[in-house]
Design a protein around this motif. Structure first.
Motif, PDB file in Angstrom:
ATOM      1  N   ASP A 187     -20.589   3.194  34.823  1.00 20.19           N
ATOM      2  CA  ASP A 187     -21.678   3.970  34.725  1.00 20.19           C
ATOM      3  C   ASP A 187     -22.253   4.741  35.638  1.00 20.19           C
ATOM      4  OD1 ASP A 187     -21.287   2.898  31.678  1.00 20.19           O
ATOM      5  OD2 ASP A 187     -22.232   0.701  32.224  1.00 20.19           O
ATOM      6  N   ARG A 234     -21.782   9.755  45.363  1.00 18.92           N
ATOM      7  CA  ARG A 234     -21.287   8.927  45.376  1.00 18.92           C
ATOM      8  C   ARG A 234     -19.515   9.394  45.633  1.00 18.92           C
ATOM      9  NH1 ARG A 234     -25.457   9.292  41.602  1.00 18.92           N
ATOM     10  NH2 ARG A 234     -25.646   7.702  40.009  1.00 18.92           N
ATOM     11  N   ASN A 258     -24.331   3.391  37.967  1.00 14.94           N
ATOM     12  CA  ASN A 258     -25.063   2.850  38.631  1.00 14.94           C
ATOM     13  C   ASN A 258     -24.912   2.509  39.924  1.00 14.94           C
ATOM     14  OD1 ASN A 258     -26.605   2.681  36.030  1.00 14.94           O
ATOM     15  ND2 ASN A 258     -25.335   1.657  35.133  1.00 14.94           N
ATOM     16  N   CYS A 302     -32.257   5.889  46.907  1.00 12.78           N
ATOM     17  CA  CYS A 302     -32.247   4.763  46.507  1.00 12.78           C
ATOM     18  C   CYS A 302     -32.594   4.100  46.809  1.00 12.78           C
ATOM     19  CB  CYS A 302     -30.846   3.389  46.017  1.00 12.78           C
ATOM     20  SG  CYS A 302     -29.690   5.007  44.954  1.00 12.78           S
ATOM     21  N   ASN A 362     -25.733   0.059  43.160  1.00 13.12           N
ATOM     22  CA  ASN A 362     -26.314  -1.556  43.395  1.00 13.12           C
ATOM     23  C   ASN A 362     -25.768  -1.271  44.811  1.00 13.12           C
ATOM     24  OD1 ASN A 362     -27.462  -3.819  42.724  1.00 13.12           O
ATOM     25  ND2 ASN A 362     -25.194  -4.532  43.477  1.00 13.12           N
ATOM     26  N   GLU A 403     -27.701  10.291  45.351  1.00 16.68           N
ATOM     27  CA  GLU A 403     -29.496   9.603  44.899  1.00 16.68           C
ATOM     28  C   GLU A 403     -29.935   9.354  45.850  1.00 16.68           C
ATOM     29  OE1 GLU A 403     -28.781   8.507  41.010  1.00 16.68           O
ATOM     30  OE2 GLU A 403     -29.734   6.453  41.212  1.00 16.68           O
TER      31      GLU A 403
END
Ligand SMILES: [Zn+2]
Length: 64
Positions: free
Chosen positions: A53, A25, A55, A8, A57, A6
Motif C-alpha cells: 500500500d 520509495r 506505507n 518520515c 515502516n 517521503e
C-alpha cells in the motif's frame, strides 16, 4: 499516486529525539540506510520496509 520521496519521523536510538528522514520509495521495498542524527550526529542504521500500500515502516538500530 504516491510521491517517490517521503519525509518520515523516527526516534533516534541514541538521544531519543524525533528526527525526519527522507525515504525514497524507488529504492525498493526493503532498504538499509544509515543516517547521521541531526541532533547528536551519531550514525543510525535504518531498516525500511515499504508494503504494497506504500506505507513506510522504519526500524532503527544503533550502528556498531
Ligand atoms: Zn540522536
Amino acid at each position: 499516486m504516491l510521491s517517490a520521496e517521503e519525509d518520515c519521523f523516527i526516534n533516534c536510538p541514541f538521544c531519543l529525539e524525533s528526527i525526519a528522514v527522507r525515504i525514497d520509495r524507488t529504492g525498493g521495498q526493503n532498504q538499509f540506510l544509515t543516517y547521521d542524527c541531526e541532533v547528536c550526529c551519531r550514525p543510525i542504521t535504518l531498516q525500511v520496509e515499504i508494503n504494497d500500500d506504500g506505507n513506510i515502516n522504519i526500524m532503527t538500530e544503533k550502528e556498531s
